[in-house]
Structure formats: C-alpha cells, structure tokens
Design an enzyme around this catalytic site. Structure first.
Site, PDB file in Angstrom:
ATOM      1  NE  ARG A   1       4.578   2.037   9.098  1.00 22.90           N
ATOM      2  CZ  ARG A   1       5.878   1.781   9.064  1.00 22.90           C
ATOM      3  NH1 ARG A   1       6.733   2.686   8.604  1.00 22.90           N
ATOM      4  NH2 ARG A   1       6.351   0.613   9.504  1.00 22.90           N
TER       5      ARG A   1
ATOM      6  NE  ARG B   1     -17.498 -10.726  -8.323  1.00 28.42           N
ATOM      7  CZ  ARG B   1     -18.063  -9.764  -9.026  1.00 28.42           C
ATOM      8  NH1 ARG B   1     -18.339  -9.948 -10.287  1.00 28.42           N
ATOM      9  NH2 ARG B   1     -18.365  -8.609  -8.471  1.00 28.42           N
TER      10      ARG B   1
ATOM     11  CG  HIS C   1     -15.037  -7.773  -9.887  1.00 26.44           C
ATOM     12  ND1 HIS C   1     -15.671  -6.806  -9.147  1.00 26.44           N
ATOM     13  CD2 HIS C   1     -15.208  -7.431 -11.181  1.00 26.44           C
ATOM     14  CE1 HIS C   1     -16.200  -5.907  -9.981  1.00 26.44           C
ATOM     15  NE2 HIS C   1     -15.940  -6.266 -11.216  1.00 26.44           N
TER      16      HIS C   1
ATOM     17  CE  LYS D   1       6.074  -1.746   6.926  1.00 27.27           C
ATOM     18  NZ  LYS D   1       7.266  -1.663   6.098  1.00 27.27           N
TER      19      LYS D   1
HETATM   20  N1  PDD Z   1      10.915  -2.169   5.613  1.00 25.92           N
HETATM   21  N2  PDD Z   1      11.041   2.399   3.401  1.00 25.92           N
HETATM   22  C1  PDD Z   1      10.640   1.209   2.925  1.00 25.92           C
HETATM   23  C2  PDD Z   1      10.311   1.090   1.473  1.00 25.92           C
HETATM   24  C3  PDD Z   1      10.534   0.094   3.793  1.00 25.92           C
HETATM   25  O1  PDD Z   1      10.117  -1.088   3.318  1.00 25.92           O
HETATM   26  C4  PDD Z   1      10.884   0.239   5.161  1.00 25.92           C
HETATM   27  C5  PDD Z   1      10.788  -0.890   6.128  1.00 25.92           C
HETATM   28  C6  PDD Z   1      11.308   1.507   5.609  1.00 25.92           C
HETATM   29  C7  PDD Z   1      11.648   1.762   7.050  1.00 25.92           C
HETATM   30  O2  PDD Z   1      10.489   1.756   7.846  1.00 25.92           O
HETATM   31  P1  PDD Z   1      10.513   1.351   9.384  1.00 25.92           P
HETATM   32  O3  PDD Z   1      11.532   2.220  10.035  1.00 25.92           O
HETATM   33  O4  PDD Z   1       9.138   1.624   9.847  1.00 25.92           O
HETATM   34  O5  PDD Z   1      10.887  -0.111   9.470  1.00 25.92           O
HETATM   35  C8  PDD Z   1      11.365   2.556   4.711  1.00 25.92           C
HETATM   36  C9  PDD Z   1      10.515  -3.282   6.431  1.00 25.92           C
HETATM   37  C10 PDD Z   1      11.366  -3.478   7.635  1.00 25.92           C
HETATM   38  C11 PDD Z   1      10.344  -4.512   5.567  1.00 25.92           C
HETATM   39  O6  PDD Z   1       9.683  -4.387   4.545  1.00 25.92           O
HETATM   40  O7  PDD Z   1      10.814  -5.586   5.939  1.00 25.92           O
END
Ligand code: PDD
Length: 285
Positions: free
Chosen positions: A51, A99, A101, A149
C-alpha cells in the site's frame, strides 16, 4: 521508544532534525504507514508496504528502497526499541525544497522517517476484555482521494475531534448519499442477522490492511458470510453489531452510536468469532 530512523541513520529522537522547508511540513506532501508488531512479530508487513508503494506511485514520489531494505529498517527499529507491543510509523515526504512552490520539484531527495510507539497488547477474543467504542456520526467532509494514505490528515483530525470533544472514541462518516464510508482513523463493519458487511473500496475510503486481512481470513474460513456492499445510515442504525478495524485496534466493537445502543449494547457473538479467527491467522500475512 527513543531511537528513530531518519534518512539512513538510527538516532535518538532528540537528535532528529528535519528542514522546515520539507514539503511534508509545508504541504502534508507525503505518505505514511502504521504497522503493528507484537513481541517482535510484524502483522501484515507485506500488504502494508505494498500500500505504501501504491501511495508513493500515486503522488509520484520515487524511492529506491526495496521490500528487504524496509524490512531491515523496521526490524532494527523494533530491536532498538525493546520488541514489546509496538506500532511502527513510517513516513516518506517528498523532501525539502529551496522554495515554497506547489509544483513537484525536480531533483530533491525524499525524507524517510520512522519511529516506534507503544500500543496496547494484542486484543484477545474475550468479550469481557474487549475495549468498547462509543461513536458519533457526521457527514464525511474530507477530500475525494481518501484511498491515498496521505500525511495530510487535517480532515481526519477534525472529524476525530468532533467525537472526542463529546467523550466519544471515534466518528463514523457518511457521504452525501447517506452511505457509510469509514471512520476518521478506522474502517467500519456492520453485522446483521449473522452477515458481516463492509462498504466497498473507492476513493472515499482508505484500503485498510486490517480490513483486507479480516475479509480474507473470514472468506477462507467460510463459517461467517461476508459482503462488500453499500451500507446506509438506516442499515447502520438497525445493525446487530458494528466494528471498527485498524492496525492498532484490530477489530473493535462499537456499542453505542449517537447515544443509541448498538443491538443489545453488548459485545456480540459474531465479533467473538471474528476476533478468534483474526487472532489465529493475523501473522499469516
Ligand atoms: N489509521 N481508515 C483511516 C482513515 C485510517 O487512518 C486507518 C488507519 C484505517 C485502517 O487502516 P489499517 O487497517 O491499514 O490500519 C482506515 C492508522 C492506524 C493511523 O492513522 O494511525
């Protein structure tokens, strides 16, 4: 939890320095991951790194770090920070420019930062020991690329705070059609008449690794039916059980939504079965 990794070096957190011109600081221009590790055993390392690679590609940050490079960074971080129950935070920003930008600069080096933080012991499949969640709902006002993410988390932070100020532990989000998307830092699952449902992936949701692993574990086992399908607010209110999933929580039962009990207000039997399976298979990934 004091030794961190920054751009090729392990060093005490107090000695870590990043330029104020770093685009992660100025624009939130970066990608992050959080990977859980219990007693030195990582959960979902490969899907997490996959991911991360997809996120970096989506925002055109090029990095030569291989999966094995990442593994040795993460393993050394765990070893240097006591190998307890740790969350490993990895952050890659586009790097520091000369900078401010908006355009992606050419020829700058990405900043790579990672640290370990303590997380609770792995959840046990035990109804009386499960931490329960009381949440509120609100319209999802984040951007339309929540599948990336991104370290730019202000939308998530503001939504989390909406619940938190009222003493709640998460905020469930729905789109303009009244369909559940996810929570501010978790994915969401709903159980009705023994069927487990979660909203299908699209640009409104993060493709959670816990979600991915849980779906695969449930499907492989086959004893609990699962569906990826649209979930309306009405479905949510009529649910027998509601769960949140995230790397640091695994499967967390929600017992109250907007002041109303979920089902009978207790941790449910389907949760117990799902957490039992998850605990047994989470290290397979
Ligand atoms: N958060 N949706 C959002 C918006 C998230 O920020 C997260 C994880 C998940 C769950 O994803 P995963 O199972 O891969 O952890 C869903 C992490 C833990 C954080 O921001 O701390």
């Amino acid at each position: 939890m004091s030794i961190v990794y920054l751009d090729g070096t392990f060093l005490p957190i107090d000695e870590a320095r990043i330029s104020p011109m770093d685009r992660g600081f100025l624009f939130g221009d970066g990608i992050y991951e959080v990977i859980p590790s219990y007693g030195g055993r990582l959960v979902g390392f490969e899907p997490h790194m996959r991911r991360m690679g997809e996120g970096l590609a989506a925002i055109e940050i090029k990095l030569d770090t291989t999966l094995e490079d990442w593994r040795s960074i993460v393993e050394e971080l765990i070893q240097r920070n006591g190998s307890g129950n740790l969350g490993i935070y990895i952050h890659v920003s586009r790097g520091a420019d000369s900078r401010r930008h908006h355009a992606y600069p050419v020829g700058i080096t990405p900043t790579v930062f990672a640290f370990a933080f303590e997380i609770p012991a792995a959840p046990r499949a035990d109804k009386s020991a499960a931490p329960t969640y009381s949440v509120v709902t609100t319209e999802d006002l984040r951007w339309r690329r929540c599948n990336i993410k991104s370290t730019a988390l202000l939308g998530n932070v503001m939504h989390f705070q909406q619940g938190y100020t009222g003493g709640h532990t998460e905020t469930l989000l729905y789109n303009q059609q009244g369909e559940l998307t996810e929570a501010s830092a978790c994915n969401v699952f709903v159980v009705k008449d023994g069927v487990v449902r979660t909203p299908p992936l699209d640009h409104q949701k993060l493709p959670g690794i816990t979600r991915l692993m849980l779906l695969e574990i449930l499907r492989r086992d086959g004893s609990i039916p699962v569906e990826e399908t649209v979930i309306s607010l009405e479905d949510l209110r009529a649910a027998d059980e509601v769960w949140l999933t995230s790397s640091t929580k695994e499967i967390a039962p929600v017992v109250e939504i907007d002041g109303q009990a979920v089902g009978d207000g207790q941790v449910g039997n389907v949760w117990l079965a799902a957490q039992t399976l998850y605990s047994a298979h989470k290290f397979d990934f």
